[in-house]
Design an enzyme around this catalytic site. Structure first.
Site, PDB file in Angstrom:
ATOM      1  N   SER A 180       0.829  -1.208   0.000  1.00  0.00           N
ATOM      2  CA  SER A 180       0.000   0.000   0.000  1.00  0.00           C
ATOM      3  C   SER A 180       0.856   1.248   0.000  1.00  0.00           C
ATOM      4  O   SER A 180       1.937   1.271   0.578  1.00  0.00           O
ATOM      5  CB  SER A 180      -0.903   0.033   1.233  1.00  0.00           C
ATOM      6  OG  SER A 180      -1.579   1.283   1.267  1.00  0.00           O
ATOM      7  N   GLU A 212     -10.005   1.773   3.852  1.00  0.00           N
ATOM      8  CA  GLU A 212      -9.695   2.959   3.014  1.00  0.00           C
ATOM      9  C   GLU A 212     -10.960   3.473   2.320  1.00  0.00           C
ATOM     10  O   GLU A 212     -11.226   4.682   2.323  1.00  0.00           O
ATOM     11  CB  GLU A 212      -8.631   2.524   1.993  1.00  0.00           C
ATOM     12  CG  GLU A 212      -8.335   3.469   0.858  1.00  0.00           C
ATOM     13  CD  GLU A 212      -7.400   2.799  -0.172  1.00  0.00           C
ATOM     14  OE1 GLU A 212      -6.316   2.326   0.197  1.00  0.00           O
ATOM     15  OE2 GLU A 212      -7.785   2.738  -1.356  1.00  0.00           O
ATOM     16  N   HIS A 264      -7.489  -3.612   4.439  1.00  0.00           N
ATOM     17  CA  HIS A 264      -6.916  -2.256   4.455  1.00  0.00           C
ATOM     18  C   HIS A 264      -7.674  -1.393   3.449  1.00  0.00           C
ATOM     19  O   HIS A 264      -8.089  -0.268   3.738  1.00  0.00           O
ATOM     20  CB  HIS A 264      -5.422  -2.334   4.105  1.00  0.00           C
ATOM     21  CG  HIS A 264      -4.803  -1.025   3.716  1.00  0.00           C
ATOM     22  ND1 HIS A 264      -5.035  -0.426   2.495  1.00  0.00           N
ATOM     23  CD2 HIS A 264      -3.976  -0.173   4.384  1.00  0.00           C
ATOM     24  CE1 HIS A 264      -4.387   0.720   2.431  1.00  0.00           C
ATOM     25  NE2 HIS A 264      -3.730   0.897   3.569  1.00  0.00           N
ATOM     26  N   ASN A 265      -7.871  -1.931   2.247  1.00  0.00           N
ATOM     27  CA  ASN A 265      -8.577  -1.168   1.223  1.00  0.00           C
ATOM     28  C   ASN A 265     -10.038  -0.942   1.593  1.00  0.00           C
ATOM     29  O   ASN A 265     -10.597   0.110   1.293  1.00  0.00           O
ATOM     30  CB  ASN A 265      -8.473  -1.871  -0.129  1.00  0.00           C
ATOM     31  CG  ASN A 265      -7.124  -1.652  -0.772  1.00  0.00           C
ATOM     32  OD1 ASN A 265      -6.160  -1.317  -0.083  1.00  0.00           O
ATOM     33  ND2 ASN A 265      -7.035  -1.834  -2.073  1.00  0.00           N
ATOM     34  N   LYS A 319      -4.408  -6.837   3.135  1.00  0.00           N
ATOM     35  CA  LYS A 319      -4.383  -5.673   2.225  1.00  0.00           C
ATOM     36  C   LYS A 319      -5.795  -5.368   1.722  1.00  0.00           C
ATOM     37  O   LYS A 319      -6.188  -4.203   1.589  1.00  0.00           O
ATOM     38  CB  LYS A 319      -3.447  -5.944   1.037  1.00  0.00           C
ATOM     39  CG  LYS A 319      -3.468  -4.847  -0.037  1.00  0.00           C
ATOM     40  CD  LYS A 319      -3.019  -3.529   0.520  1.00  0.00           C
ATOM     41  CE  LYS A 319      -3.012  -2.312  -0.348  1.00  0.00           C
ATOM     42  NZ  LYS A 319      -3.687  -2.153  -1.548  1.00  0.00           N
TER      43      LYS A 319
HETATM   44  C1  6PG Z   1      -3.158   1.464  -1.621  1.00  0.00           C
HETATM   45  C2  6PG Z   1      -4.396   1.599  -2.439  1.00  0.00           C
HETATM   46  C3  6PG Z   1      -4.168   1.021  -3.791  1.00  0.00           C
HETATM   47  C4  6PG Z   1      -5.214   1.412  -4.808  1.00  0.00           C
HETATM   48  C5  6PG Z   1      -6.361   0.449  -4.842  1.00  0.00           C
HETATM   49  C6  6PG Z   1      -7.727   0.945  -4.555  1.00  0.00           C
HETATM   50  O1  6PG Z   1      -3.275   0.937  -0.524  1.00  0.00           O
HETATM   51  O2  6PG Z   1      -2.108   1.882  -2.078  1.00  0.00           O
HETATM   52  O3  6PG Z   1      -5.452   0.953  -1.831  1.00  0.00           O
HETATM   53  O4  6PG Z   1      -3.990  -0.342  -3.649  1.00  0.00           O
HETATM   54  O5  6PG Z   1      -5.565   2.715  -4.754  1.00  0.00           O
HETATM   55  O6  6PG Z   1      -6.281  -0.044  -6.130  1.00  0.00           O
HETATM   56  O7  6PG Z   1      -8.334   1.261  -5.725  1.00  0.00           O
HETATM   57  P1  6PG Z   1      -9.864   1.411  -6.026  1.00  0.00           P
HETATM   58  O8  6PG Z   1     -10.356   2.569  -5.229  1.00  0.00           O
HETATM   59  O9  6PG Z   1      -9.799   1.740  -7.502  1.00  0.00           O
HETATM   60  O10 6PG Z   1     -10.570   0.142  -5.773  1.00  0.00           O
END
Ligand code: 6PG
Length: 628
Positions: A297, A359, A355-356, A352
C-alpha cells in the site's frame, strides 16, 4: 548498499577449494575461512585414520560453520570452503541466512581429482576415500558451477563474473507501482533486473527507456525478453510481479514457469484476491516454486519512498525475501520497517484487502463530511480550512490529501467542481464486502462505502430521480465541532469493523495474526495511516476487539451524542450520508442487549420450521412450534 554475502565454495576433497577460496577472498578483500580448520579433534583423528565421517560427526561441525557465517555477516562478506556434499549439510550451513549465501561448486571428474590427490602431500585424507566422496555428493541445484579444469586465476575471474553479473532481485511489470518499487530497490543499492513486455506500437522499449531515464537504475539490467530476464537473476531467483490482479497474474506466472528452477520465488505484489493467492501457492508448490502474496500500500509515492508491505505465505520463503521488503518499506516512528510477516496462505492479500475496505470507508466519510459542509454553504477552500483545523484531533493521510484536493483550482473554479461524481473501483472493496458476508462478520461500513460508489455510478438515474422526488437538501444546521465528533465516531467504528473482519478471518482460516503488529505496519507508507492507527497499537495488544478497551469506550461515549445529532439532521434534510448513518445504526444494533432477532427466528420457524432457542431453556435446545 549490497547485502553482505557468505560465499561457500564446495566440492569433493581435492577439487582445489582451499586454493580457490583463498584467492577469491584476496580478490574480493573479504576474510577467508577453511571449514576443515573448524573440525573437532575427534573428527580430525577419524579422518587421519582413514575412517570416513558420518552425519552425526559432521553435525556440530556444520552448525559451527553456520554460526561462523552468521557472525561474519554482521560485519562483512566472507569466503568459507567446505565440502558440503549433501543437501542436508548445505541446509544446516544455510540455516537462517539463505538469502545471503552464494554457493560455488567446483566440479571435476573422478580421474581429474584422483590425479591431483595422488600428487598431494600432507593431506589428512587419503585418495582412496575419493570414491565415497563422489558417492555421497548430491549435486547442488542453486550453485554456480565452475569446472576445475580452468587455471586458478581463470576460475576466480569466472566466479566473480558470475556473481557480479547476476542480479539479486527481479521486478516484473513496469506499471506505476512497478516503476516506483524498482527505483526504490535500486536506491537502496540492490542489484536488480527489470522487465516489461514489448507490444509493438503501444509498449516499446519500456524497460530500457525507464532505466535510461533514472540515474539510480544505472546498474539495473533491463529486459523485454522473459528468458533473458530470468537468466539474469541469481538463484534462488526472487521475482516480484507487479502486474494486474486476476487473469494477467496467472498468464504471467505461466510465461515464467518454463524458465524457473526449483526453489525460485515469485512474489505477487499486486492487489490479488486472497483465495487466488492460496490457489497459486498450491499450484506453484507442485512445481517446486515458492510463492508469496504481498499486499503493498502507498500508491505511486509510497512505492517509491517506502510503502507499507503485508507479506503472506510460507514463513521460510518470506525469510528469503525479508531483507529486500524490509529495506524498501516505510519506517515507523521507531524506525522499524512497516513490513511484517502476516501469516500463512493468502493472509497478506487478505489484510491488504481489508486495508482497502477501511480505506473505502475513510474516503467515503470524508466525502460525506464534504457534502455536509458544502450543503451548509462552505466553498472548497473553506472546507479545506475546516479539515486542516481537525488535524490536531483526527489527522490522517486521507484527511490531508482531501484538504489538498479541495484547494486545487482549475481556471477560476475549484477542480473538484469539475470532476464527474461517479466513483470507480478496482475490486478490493468488492472482495472485502464479499469476504465479510461469507465469513458472517457484520463489517457493514465496507459494503456501505462500496455501494455508495455503485450508487454514484447510476448518474442518469440519479438525475431523473432527483427531479421525480424533488430532493434538494439545504437547511442543515450543524456545528463543525459536532461534525468532527461524528466523523471521529464513525472512524472508530470503521476501524473496529475492519480489524474484526481480520480477526475473524484469522480464526476461520487458522492464520496466527497479530493485530497490533498489523496496526503498526499501517502507521506509515499506506493510504490509511493516521493518528488513530497509532493509538490502536497498544489497544490491540490487549484485545482484538477495540470496543472493549476503556479509552475507546470513553471516546465512543463522548462522541455518540454528536453522531446522533449529525445523522438525524442530515436525514431530516434528505442528505445522503451512508457511512455516517450506518456507523450509528450498526452501533445501536451492536449495543442492544435484547434485539428484534427473536421476531426473525419466529418468522423462520413459522414458514420453514427452522426452529428457535428459548430464553427459558438453558439447555440451548432448538424448539419448533406449530404456529397455525
Ligand atoms: C493502496 C491503495 C491502492 C489502490 C487500490 C484501490 O493501498 O495503495 O489501496 O492499492 O488505490 O487499487 O483502488 P480502487 O479505489 O480503484 O478500488
Amino acid at each position: 548498499m549490497i547485502l553482505n554475502n557468505v560465499i561457500f565454495i564446495m566440492g569433493v576433497s581435492g577439487c582445489g577449494k582451499s586454493t580457490i577460496g583463498e584467492l577469491l577472498s584476496e580478490e574480493l578483500s573479504v576474510p577467508f575461512f577453511d571449514g576443515d580448520d573448524f573440525h573437532p579433534q575427534s573428527n580430525i583423528e577419524k579422518m587421519s585414520n582413514g575412517i570416513p565421517l558420518n552425519d552425526e560427526d559432521r553435525y556440530d561441525w556444520l552448525v559451527t560453520l553456520n554460526e561462523l557465517a552468521k557472525k561474519q555477516l554482521q560485519k562483512n562478506s566472507c569466503v568459507i570452503v567446505c565440502s558440503a556434499l549433501k543437501k542436508s549439510y548445505r541446509d544446516i550451513l544455510n540455516r537462517n541466512i539463505q538469502n545471503q549465501v552464494k554457493w560455488i561448486h567446483l566440479s571435476g571428474s573422478f580421474d581429474q581429482i584422483f590425479e591431483r590427490l595422488k600428487n598431494r602431500k600432507h593431506h589428512f585424507m587419503s585418495s582412496d576415500l575419493l570414491q565415497s566422496q563422489f558417492d555421497t555428493l548430491e549435486e547442488p541445484e542453486n550453485a554456480i558451477e565452475i569446472n576445475i579444469g580452468l587455471k586458478p586465476q581463470e576460475i576466480i575471474e569466472e566466479i566473480i563474473k558470475k556473481i557480479k553479473m547476476k542480479s539479486e532481485f527481479g521486478l516484473f511489470g513496469l506499471g506505476v507501482m512497478g516503476k516506483s518499487l524498482s527505483r526504490n530497490l535500486a536506491q537502496k543499492g540492490f542489484e536488480i533486473s527489470i522487465f516489461n513486455r514489448e507490444a509493438k506500437g503501444t509498449e516499446e522499449d519500456v524497460a530500457i527507456n525507464f532505466k535510461n531515464a533514472h540515474k539510480e537504475l544505472e546498474k539495473a539490467q533491463a529486459f523485454s525478453e522473459i528468458e533473458a530476464f530470468v537468466n539474469s537473476l541469481q538463484t534462488p531467483r526472487r521475482i516480484m510481479l507487479m502486474v494486474n490482479a486476476g487473469k494477467i497474474t496467472d498468464m504471467v506466472i505461466e510465461d515464467l514457469i518454463p524458465f524457473l528452477t526449483d526453489g525460485d520465488i515469485l512474489i505477487d505484489g499486486g492487489n490479488s484476491n486472497y483465495l487466488e493467492t492460496k490457489e497459486r501457492y498450491d499450484y506453484l508448490k507442485s512445481k517446486n516454486i515458492h510463492f508469496i502474496g504481498v499486499g503493498v500500500s502507498g500508491g505511486e509515492e509510497g512505492a517509491l519512498k517506502g510503502p507499507s508491505i503485508m507479506p503472506g505465505g510460507n514463513k521460510e520463503t518470506y525469510n528469503l525475501v525479508k531483507p529486500y521488503l524490509n529495506s524498501i518499506a516505510a519506517k515507523d516512528i521507531n524506525n522499524l520497517p512497516c513490513c511484517t510477516y502476516i501469516g500463512e496462505e493468502g493472509s497478506g492479500h487478505f489484510v491488504k484487502m481489508v486495508h482497502n475496505g477501511i480505506e473505502y470507508v475513510e474516503m467515503q466519510l470524508l466525502a460525506e463530511v464534504y457534502t455536509i459542509l458544502k450543503t451548509m454553504g462552505h466553498n472548497p477552500d473553506e472546507i479545506a480550512d475546516i479539515l486542516e483545523s481537525w488535524k490536531s484531533k483526527a489527522d490522517s493521510y486521507l484527511l490531508d490529501i482531501t484538504a489538498k484536493v479541495l484547494r486545487k483550482k482549475d481556471g477560476n473554479d475549484w477542480l473538484v467542481n469539475k470532476i464527474v461524481d461517479k466513483a470507480g473501483n478496482k475490486g478490493t472493496g468488492n472482495w472485502a464486502a464479499i469476504a465479510t458476508a461469507q465469513l458472517g462478520v457484520p463489517s457493514t461500513l465496507i459494503p456501505s462505502a462500496l455501494f455508495a460508489r455503485y450508487t454514484s455510478y447510476y448518474k442518469e438515474e440519479r438525475l431523473q430521480a432527483n427531479k421525480n422526488f424533488t430532493i434538494n437538501p439545504s437547511a442543515i444546521n450543524l456545528d463543525t465541532e459536532e461534525i468532527l465528533k461524528a466523523y471521529q465516531f464513525a472512524r472508530i467504528i470503521n476501524h473496529y469493523q475492519g480489524l474484526k473482519l481480520i480477526s475473524e478471518a484469522g480464526k476461520a482460516y487458522k492464520w496466527k495474526l497479530n493485530l497490533s503488529e498489523i496496526a503498526r505496519i499501517w502507521t506509515n507508507g499506506c493510504i490509511i495511516k493516521s493518528d488513530l492507527i497509532m493509538e490502536l497499537i497498544p489497544v490491540l495488544k490487549e484485545d482484538d476487539n477495540i470496543l472493549t478497551h476503556k479509552t475507546i469506550i470513553n471516546q465512543v461515549k463522548s462522541l455518540k451524542p454528536s453522531i446522533n445529532k449529525v445523522v438525524s439532521e442530515c436525514i431530516l434534510n434528505e442528505l445522503a450520508i451512508p457511512c455516517l448513518s450506518e456507523s450509528v445504526s450498526f452501533f445501536n444494533g451492536y449495543t442492544t442487549a435484547n434485539s428484534s432477532a427473536n421476531i426473525i427466528q419466529a418468522q423462520r420457524d413459522y414458514f420453514g420450521a427452522h426452529t428457535y432457542q428459548r430464553t427459558d431453556d438453558t439447555s440451548e435446545k432448538f424448539h419448533h412450534t406449530n404456529w397455525k
